[in-house]
Design an enzyme around this catalytic site. Structure first.
Site, mmCIF file in Angstrom:
data_model
loop_
_atom_site.group_PDB
_atom_site.id
_atom_site.type_symbol
_atom_site.label_atom_id
_atom_site.label_comp_id
_atom_site.label_asym_id
_atom_site.label_seq_id
_atom_site.Cartn_x
_atom_site.Cartn_y
_atom_site.Cartn_z
ATOM 1 N N GLU A 1 39.001 42.494 39.761
ATOM 2 C CA GLU A 1 40.609 42.096 39.451
ATOM 3 C C GLU A 1 41.422 42.160 40.809
ATOM 4 O O GLU A 1 42.267 41.454 40.836
ATOM 5 C CB GLU A 1 41.111 43.222 38.667
ATOM 6 C CG GLU A 1 40.417 43.208 37.184
ATOM 7 C CD GLU A 1 40.318 41.932 36.671
ATOM 8 O OE1 GLU A 1 41.402 41.036 36.778
ATOM 9 O OE2 GLU A 1 39.744 41.661 35.329
ATOM 10 N N HIS B 1 41.185 38.665 42.128
ATOM 11 C CA HIS B 1 42.259 37.872 41.675
ATOM 12 C C HIS B 1 43.737 38.153 42.325
ATOM 13 O O HIS B 1 44.419 37.260 42.823
ATOM 14 C CB HIS B 1 42.552 38.189 40.300
ATOM 15 C CG HIS B 1 41.542 37.496 39.339
ATOM 16 N ND1 HIS B 1 41.410 36.332 39.215
ATOM 17 C CD2 HIS B 1 40.919 38.122 38.144
ATOM 18 C CE1 HIS B 1 40.595 36.095 38.172
ATOM 19 N NE2 HIS B 1 40.055 37.282 37.581
ATOM 20 N N HIS C 1 43.837 36.886 45.999
ATOM 21 C CA HIS C 1 44.146 35.385 45.826
ATOM 22 C C HIS C 1 45.561 35.267 45.620
ATOM 23 O O HIS C 1 46.211 34.365 46.329
ATOM 24 C CB HIS C 1 43.536 34.555 44.542
ATOM 25 C CG HIS C 1 43.034 33.368 44.669
ATOM 26 N ND1 HIS C 1 42.375 32.573 43.718
ATOM 27 C CD2 HIS C 1 43.815 32.349 45.387
ATOM 28 C CE1 HIS C 1 42.595 31.176 43.821
ATOM 29 N NE2 HIS C 1 43.315 31.002 45.207
#
Length: 603
Positions: free
Chosen positions: A391, A394, A397
Site C-alpha cells: 500500500e 501505491h 506512486h
C-alpha cells in the site's frame, strides 16, 4: 487475537489516519461540497461557447480542473470516513452526499467533452499555437480525442451521468452487506478459545498452524456466504448488467473491450496474460503437489491454501517492527523515497488496526495537494508487512505523480497502479531472503514468494477468467444465477489448482466475497503488474542507480502517455508475453529451490 473488536473510539489515536489534513471538520467539507456545486453551475454557463477561442477553452478547463479537485477531495474524505466505520450512519450520510455530488457534477459537465469533440484537429492545433497556456491541458485533451468514437451527444452524456447514483447500487449494497450487515458465528482459535469470525480475521485464521482451526473457520465463513448466495448473485448480476449497459451505450463490442479501453490498453495484454498462465498451469500444479508433500497430508483441501508450508516456523511482527523492516528493505530506492516513507509513518497517513464496522482489506487513497492515505487491518503476520509495503508503494506512486504533474496529468491509469506496490513487495522479499539466517527461515520466505505468485499471478488471472466468462454469459442472454456463478467458479478452481487439490464444494462460493468483481475488470492488472515488478525489482538490485532513476522517473509520469508505453520507460514491454513468461520461469525456479531445501532438511 482478541475475541471482541474495539469500537472506533477505542482505537489509539496514533493508529488512526488523520483525516483533518483534508478537512479539519465536517463543516469545511460541506463548504467545499457546496462550492463544487457552484463551480459546476459556473462551468455550465459556458455551454455552447467552450471552443469559441483558445482562451475560452483554457478558461473553461481551468474551472473544470478546480471543480474536479474539489469533487475528488470531498469524495475521498467521505469515503474514508465511511470505511473507518461502515456502521456509522453519519459517515454513511456523508458518503452518499459525496456520491450524489459526483453524479450531479457529471451530469452538469456532460456537455464539456462532446462540445470539445466538435472541433476538428486543425482547429485544436491552431489553438495550441495561438495560446501557449493551453498546452497545460494537452494530455487531457488528447485523451478526450482518443475517446471520440465512444463519446455521445451531450444530452445522452447528461442522461448517462444522471444514472450514476443508480448504477452504483450493486457495489454499495455489496459493501454494506459484506462489511456492515453480515455477521459470522464464533469459531475456535488455536487455544480452544471462541473468536468472533470476521472478513478481516478470515485469512489470518486460514494461516493457523492448526488444521482444525482452519477447517472450522473455512466452513463457517463460506457457509455464511452460501446462505446469501442468491443475494450475492443478484448484486453481481446487477453489476454486470450495468457494465453491459454502459459498454453498449458507448459502442463497444463487449464489457471487456470497454473496460480495457478506458485505461488505453489493448485487449491483447489481458489475453496474453491468460494465455501465458494457462500454458504454465503445470507449474501451478507442481506447486500444489509440493504444498501437499511439505504439509504431509494425504488430501490437500482449500482450507490448507494459506497454511505455511514451513509448519514449525512462525513469523510474528508488530507494526513498529514492520515500519523499520520496510525502511531497510526499500533503501535501494534512495534517500528521498525513504524520507517520504518516514513522513507517512510519523504523520498518521495510515489507519492501522481493525475495529467494529471497518472496511475489510487494505487500500491506498490519494488526495491531491494533501497526501495519500492507507487503510490497513493489522494482525501482526508476515503478510501484513507485505501489505504495508504494498500500500505504501501505491502511496509513493501517488505522491510522486502528484508532486510532479498537474491534477489531470497526475491521474495515472489503473493499469500501472499495481506496479509500484508489487515492486515494493519484491524488494522486501529479496531483502528478507538475503538476511535469512537458517534454512528454515529461508524456506519460510521462499514459501511466501511462492504464495505471491500463486495469489497474484495465478489467482488474479483465474479471477480475470471468471469475470470474462461471467460477462460473456450475461452478454449472450444467460442469467447469472447463484448456481451458474458457483459452477463456473468451481470449474476454474479445479483447473487452476489441479488434481492434487480437493476443491471443497464450499469454495464454489468464494466469488461472493470478492469486492474487486465490482471494479470492472480490475483484477488482471494485479497479475500484469506483478510480472512487471519482478523484472523491475531485479534490475534495481542488480544494476543500481541507473535503474532506480528510470523507475523513479516512471513514478513521476502520471498519465502523460499510455500505460504500456510508460512501462517501457521502466524497461518492461507488456504488449508481449515475455514479462509474464519470465516471471513464471522464476516461479518454477523457486519451486526447485524449495524442493532442494526440503531435501537438505530431511537429511
Amino acid at each position: 487475537m482478541d475475541k471482541v473488536l474495539p469500537k472506533r473510539n477505542e482505537v489509539p489515536q496514533e493508529l488512526t489516519w488523520r483525516l483533518s489534513d483534508i478537512y479539519e471538520n465536517d463543516d469545511l467539507w460541506r463548504a467545499d461540497l457546496t462550492a463544487a456545486g457552484e463551480l459546476a453551475d459556473r462551468l455550465r454557463k459556458n455551454e455552447g461557447h467552450i471552443t469559441d477561442t483558445a482562451e475560452s477553452l483554457y478558461d473553461s478547463l481551468k474551472i473544470y480542473e478546480e471543480l474536479m479537485m474539489k469533487v475528488y477531495r470531498v469524495y475521498s474524505y467521505a469515503e474514508m470516513k465511511r470505511d473507518q466505520d461502515t456502521a456509522d450512519s453519519a459517515n454513511q450520510k456523508l458518503f452518499l452526499e459525496a456520491q450524489s455530488l459526483d453524479v450531479s457534477v457529471s451530469e452538469k459537465t456532460a456537455f464539456l467533452q462532446p462540445e470539445i469533440l466538435l472541433m476538428d484537429r486543425e482547429k485544436l492545433d491552431s489553438f495550441y499555437k495561438e495560446y501557449k497556456e493551453l498546452s497545460y491541458f494537452k494530455c487531457l485533451l488528447t485523451e478526450m480525442i482518443r475517446m471520440k468514437e465512444h463519446t455521445l451527444p451531450k444530452e445522452i452524456e447528461a442522461l448517462l451521468a444522471a444514472a450514476g447514483d443508480m448504477a452504483e447500487t450493486a457495489s454499495n449494497a455489496f459493501q454494506s452487506l459484506a462489511y456492515a450487515d453480515l455477521k459470522f458465528p464464533d469459531t475456535k482459535g488455536e487455544n480452544g478459545e471462541d473468536i468472533r469470525l470476521t472478513n478481516g480475521r478470515f485469512v489470518p485464521l486460514q494461516m493457523s498452524a492448526d488444521r482444525e482451526v482452519r477447517k472450522e473457520a473455512f466452513e463457517k465463513f463460506y457457509s455464511r456466504y452460501k446462505e446469501y448466495a442468491n443475494t450475492w448473485a443478484s448484486l453481481y448480476d446487477g453489476q454486470v448488467k450495468k457494465q453491459i449497459f454502459y459498454a453498449k451505450a458507448r459502442k463497444y463490442n463487449s464489457t471487456f473491450e470497454a473496460a480495457v479501453d478506458r485505461n488505453n490498453v489493448s485487449p491483447v495484454v489481458c489475453n496474453n496474460l491468460i494465455n501465458c498462465v494457462n500454458k504454465n498451469l503445470d507449474r501451478m500444479h507442481r506447486y500444489v503437489g509440493l504444498r501437499k508433500k511439505l504439509l504431509g497430508y494425504d488430501e490437500l483441501h482449500m482450507y490448507d491454501v494459506y497454511a505455511s508450508m514451513v509448519s514449525d516456523y512462525e513469523y510474528k511482527v508488530s507494526f513498529e517492527e514492520a515500519k523499520e523492516i520496510s525502511l531497510k528493505a526499500l533503501e535501494p530506492l534512495g534517500e528521498d523515497y525513504i524520507k517520504v516513507l518516514k513522513e507517512a509513518y510519523n504523520d498518521r497517513w495510515i489507519d492501522v488496526v481493525e475495529n467494529e464496522g471497518k472496511r475489510g482489506g487494505a487500500y491506498s487513497s490519494g488526495v491531491y495537494e494533501v497526501h495519500p492515505y492507507v487503510l490497513l487491518n493489522w494482525s501482526g503476520t508476515l503478510d501484513d508487512v507485505f501489505t504495508l509495503v504494498h500500500e505504501m508503494g501505491h502511496s509513493m506512486h501517488t505522491y510522486y505523480s502528484n508532486k510532479y504533474q498537474s491534477f489531470f496529468d497526475s491521474n495515472y491509469k489503473i493499469f500501472v497502479a499495481e506496479v509500484a506496490s508489487t515492486t515494493n513487495e519484491v524488494l522486501l522479499l529479496k531483502y528478507l531472503l538475503n538476511k535469512a539466517e537458517d534454512i528454515k527461515e529461508k524456506m519460510y520466505l521462499i514459501n511466501h514468494f511462492l504464495e505471491s505468485f500463486k495469489g497474484t499471478l495465478y489467482r488474479q488471472t483465474m479471477f480475470a477468467e471468471f469475470e470474462k466468462e461471467s460477462n460473456r454469459l450475461s452478454e449472450e442472454g444467460n442469467p447469472l444465477t447463484a448456481e451458474t456463478l458457483s459452477e463456473l467458479y468451481l470449474s476454474l478452481n479445479k483447473k487452476y489448482f489441479g488434481e492434487d487439490m480437493v476443491s471443497d464444494p464450499l469454495i464454489a462460493y468464494e466469488w461472493c466475497r470478492i469486492p474487486h468483481f465490482y471494479y470492472n475488470f480490475y483484477v488482471y492488472q494485479y497479475a500484469t503488474s506483478f510480472s512487471a515488478s519482478v523484472a523491475i525489482a531485479g534490475r534495481i538490485l542488480e544494476e543500481g542507480k541507473n535503474e532506480v532513476d528510470k523507475y523513479l522517473n516512471f513514478l513521476t509520469l502520471g498519465c502523460t502517455d499510455d500505460p504500456v508505453s510508460l512501462l517501457k520507460t521502466a524497461g518492461v514491454d507488456l504488449s508481449t508475453e515475455e514479462p509474464v513468461q519470465k516471471a513464471l520461469d522464476i516461479f518454477a525456479g523457486l519451486i526447485d529451490e524449495m524442493q532442494d531445501l526440503m531435501i537438505s532438511v530431511e537429511k
